[in-house]
Every structure is written in structure tokens, then in C-alpha cells.
Design a protein around this motif. Structure first.
Motif, short mmCIF file in Angstrom:
data_model
loop_
_atom_site.label_atom_id
_atom_site.label_comp_id
_atom_site.label_asym_id
_atom_site.label_seq_id
_atom_site.Cartn_x
_atom_site.Cartn_y
_atom_site.Cartn_z
N TRP A 118 0.72 -1.33 -0.06
CA TRP A 118 0.00 -0.05 0.01
C TRP A 118 0.90 1.22 -0.06
CZ3 TRP A 118 1.08 3.40 4.27
CH2 TRP A 118 1.45 2.58 5.21
N TYR A 119 0.33 2.25 -0.34
CA TYR A 119 0.67 3.59 -0.11
C TYR A 119 -0.42 4.67 0.26
CZ TYR A 119 -1.10 5.80 -4.38
OH TYR A 119 -2.01 6.18 -5.46
N ALA A 120 -0.11 5.53 0.94
CA ALA A 120 -0.96 6.62 1.33
C ALA A 120 -0.64 8.13 0.76
CB ALA A 120 -0.77 6.94 2.90
N HIS A 121 -1.66 8.64 0.13
CA HIS A 121 -1.63 9.76 -0.70
C HIS A 121 -2.14 10.97 0.03
CE1 HIS A 121 -2.36 12.76 -3.89
NE2 HIS A 121 -1.24 12.51 -4.40
N LYS A 122 -1.53 12.31 -0.30
CA LYS A 122 -1.85 13.38 0.59
C LYS A 122 -3.46 13.53 0.08
CE LYS A 122 -1.00 17.47 -0.99
NZ LYS A 122 -0.52 18.81 -1.37
N HIS A 123 -4.35 13.70 1.20
CA HIS A 123 -5.85 13.94 0.91
C HIS A 123 -6.13 15.14 0.32
CE1 HIS A 123 -10.08 14.34 1.93
NE2 HIS A 123 -9.95 12.94 2.35
N ARG A 124 -7.07 15.23 -0.33
CA ARG A 124 -7.54 16.41 -1.29
C ARG A 124 -7.76 17.59 -0.20
NH1 ARG A 124 -11.94 15.15 -5.36
NH2 ARG A 124 -10.32 13.43 -5.96
N ASP A 125 -8.17 17.48 1.09
CA ASP A 125 -8.60 18.60 1.92
C ASP A 125 -7.22 19.42 1.97
OD1 ASP A 125 -10.91 17.54 2.27
OD2 ASP A 125 -10.85 16.74 4.16
N PHE A 126 -6.01 18.88 1.77
CA PHE A 126 -4.92 19.77 1.92
C PHE A 126 -4.47 20.34 0.54
CE2 PHE A 126 -4.78 16.41 5.27
CZ PHE A 126 -4.61 17.05 6.56
N ASN A 127 -4.04 21.44 0.67
CA ASN A 127 -3.71 22.40 -0.52
C ASN A 127 -2.80 21.87 -1.37
OD1 ASN A 127 -5.44 24.10 0.41
ND2 ASN A 127 -3.72 25.56 1.49
N ARG A 128 -3.17 21.98 -2.62
CA ARG A 128 -2.13 21.51 -3.68
C ARG A 128 -1.05 22.45 -3.94
NH1 ARG A 128 -5.45 18.79 -8.87
NH2 ARG A 128 -6.55 17.33 -7.91
N THR A 129 0.19 22.10 -4.55
CA THR A 129 1.20 22.95 -4.51
C THR A 129 1.23 23.44 -6.19
OG1 THR A 129 2.46 21.05 -5.07
CG2 THR A 129 2.47 22.00 -2.88
N HIS A 130 0.55 23.06 -6.90
CA HIS A 130 0.70 23.46 -8.34
C HIS A 130 -0.53 24.41 -8.71
CE1 HIS A 130 -2.83 20.96 -9.83
NE2 HIS A 130 -2.14 19.92 -9.37
N ASP A 131 -0.36 25.47 -9.56
CA ASP A 131 -1.34 26.44 -10.03
C ASP A 131 -1.49 26.23 -11.60
OD1 ASP A 131 -3.09 28.25 -9.98
OD2 ASP A 131 -1.64 29.90 -10.07
N TYR A 132 -2.18 25.23 -12.00
CA TYR A 132 -2.36 25.01 -13.40
C TYR A 132 -3.51 25.94 -13.88
CZ TYR A 132 -1.33 22.18 -17.63
OH TYR A 132 -1.15 21.93 -18.86
N PRO A 133 -3.27 26.69 -15.01
CA PRO A 133 -4.56 27.38 -15.43
C PRO A 133 -5.57 26.64 -16.12
CG PRO A 133 -2.35 28.26 -16.19
CD PRO A 133 -1.96 26.96 -15.79
N GLY A 134 -6.75 27.10 -15.79
CA GLY A 134 -7.80 26.07 -16.06
C GLY A 134 -8.01 26.00 -17.57
N GLU A 135 -7.75 26.97 -18.39
CA GLU A 135 -7.78 26.71 -19.95
C GLU A 135 -7.01 25.88 -20.42
OE1 GLU A 135 -5.02 30.37 -19.16
OE2 GLU A 135 -6.85 29.67 -18.46
#
Length: 259
Positions: A216-233
Motif C-alpha cells: 500500500w501507499y498513502a497519498h495526501k488527502h485532497r483536503d490539504f492544499n495542492r502545490t501546483h497552479d495550473y491554468p484552467g484553460e
């Protein structure tokens, strides 16, 4: 030997991820950390099993993975996100049960990266590949938890699955070199739909995506902020490209899985 490639860009938990790999590996590994256009304020752990690849500009996750794989030396390649914990003996468990034409993903738990602990017993096993529609009409391929298959095949520890979240996978170098070759940024963009690309390449070549519940592995839960800022378009363009490229083949895959 397993090479673990970690693409990284300004993540707070990279050092803990590296430490988890070092603490839990049972056999020979190398960890290839790809610093994508940045230098951590705290140096990466000095260990003969850890190699640092520095990209002087931020080329995106796909290119960081490509560079990491190209620099790695192991017979098997694992990709791991920069905010993950792994289980004891993850490397041995993955490599004891693998074929040259498989991509293998472990059971996934959720990680509280601040406390650095697994968040309870909730975990994800099987996932199915669906086309989902988000508010505003945005459509994309997405891995969705497959609860019915999880229940039906609870006792099967090594099994075929249809999709994966993408933060942890393992394959033979032979499969990467002959089938995946590289993750393409053209059309797909630099961040999203990497697992979609790998899945369709794998299926076209007669390979399988496998779930290994023995580790198994455990991945950072989505409740915690992401570090990337990828434009929506750019994200939307990536999603649309993948749909147009693989839409017809997806209908055949969907029929096979009867979804």
C-alpha cells in the motif's frame, strides 16, 4: 533494482516522502528526485540511494517524469508523488508479482501530511475509467472508485483493474522503453491525463493494469492544499485532447469491462 522517480515542484512533504521510501525498502532501490525548476530550502537527505536531477526551468510533471526515468538505472521503474507514505517492504511486494507487460498500482490510503499519518482504514482498491462532466460542461477521463468490484473481489490480492489515480505505479523498464516510451506534453499539456495516455498505450500493446493489494501507499488527502497552479484553460485543453484522441478506443474498452 527498482528506481523510484519522484517529480517535485515546491512541495512541503518531499523530504518525508524520501524518508518513507528509505525506511521501508527491503531490497536494493534508487530514488531519483527530479527538482522541476526549484531548489528546496532544506537539502535532500544525503544517502547513496538518493539521486537528484535538477531541471533549471519548470517543464511540468510529465517532463520531470521523463527526465527521471531517463536518468534511472533500475530494471523496474516506480513513479511516486512527492507527498506519499509507503508501506513496509513495498518494493519487494511489488516486484514479487509483476509481468513485463503490466503496470501495477498498490492499494491507496489517505494521508494527513501534517501529522504524517494514515487517515483511518478507508482505502481505494479498484477504479474504473469514466468520462465525467464537471460544472460548466467540462468533460474528462477520470478514475472513479469501483465499489461493486471492490466488494465482489475482496479476497483477490492481485487482480486486473481498469484505472488508477496515478500517484503511484510500477512497471518494467522494458515496458516503458518499448510501449510508453515517454509521456507526451504535446496536446496533453504538462500536468494532466498521464495515466490516461499510459493506459491506452498499454491496452493497445496487449498489456494490463494490475492492482496489488499486498502492499500500500498513502497519498495526501485532497483536503490539504495542492502545490501546483495550473491554468484552467490549459487543463480543459488537456482533457479535450485526451477525449478526442482516445474516445473511440474507450468505447471498446468500456464494452470489455461492461460498464
Amino acid at each position: 533494482m527498482m528506481s523510484v522517480v519522484i517529480p517535485s515542484h515546491n512541495d512541503l512533504y518531499l523530504h518525508k516522502t524520501v524518508a518513507s521510501l528509505l525506511d521501508n525498502a527491503q531490497d536494493e532501490i534508487e530514488i531519483v528526485v527530479v527538482l522541476d525548476g526549484y531548489t528546496p530550502s532544506t537539502p535532500i537527505t544525503k544517502d547513496p540511494r538518493v539521486r537528484i536531477i535538477k531541471r533549471w526551468s519548470n517543464g511540468g510533471m510529465r517532463e520531470a517524469i521523463n527526465d527521471g526515468v531517463a536518468a534511472s538505472e533500475g530494471e523496474y521503474i516506480m513513479r511516486l508523488d512527492e507527498h506519499c507514505m509507503v508501506g513496509p517492504g513495498f518494493d519487494r511486494s511489488l516486484l514479487e508479482h509483476i509481468e513485463d507487460n503490466w503496470i501495477v498500482t498498490p492499494r491507496r490510503f489517505f494521508l494527513d501530511p501534517v501529522r504524517w499519518e494514515v487517515m483511518g482504514d478507508k482505502h481505494i482498491d479498484y477504479e474504473k475509467l469514466l468520462i465525467i462532466e464537471k460544472p460548466g460542461g467540462r468533460r474528462k477521463f477520470s478514475a472513479v472508485e469501483w465499489k461493486a468490484r471492490t466488494k465482489e473481489r475482496a479476497e483477490v490480492l492481485l487482480d486486473e483493474t481498469m484505472a488508477l489515480q496515478g500517484s503511484a505505479w510500477c512497471m518494467s523498464r522494458k515496458w516503458w522503453d518499448t510501449v510508453i516510451v515517454r509521456l507526451n506534453s504535446e496536446g496533453y499539456g504538462t500536468l494532466y491525463q498521464d495515466t490516461t495516455e499510459m493506459l491506452f498505450k498499454t491496452w493497445a500493446a496487449g498489456g494490463k493494469l494490475m492492482l496489488n493489494k499486498k502492499t500500500w501507499y498513502a497519498h495526501k488527502h485532497r483536503d490539504f492544499n495542492r502545490t501546483h497552479d495550473y491554468p484552467g484553460e490549459l487543463a480543459n485543453a488537456s482533457f479535450q485532447f485526451a477525449l478526442e484522441k482516445h474516445g473511440e478506443e474507450y468505447e471498446r474498452v468500456r464494452a470489455k469491462w461492461m460498464i
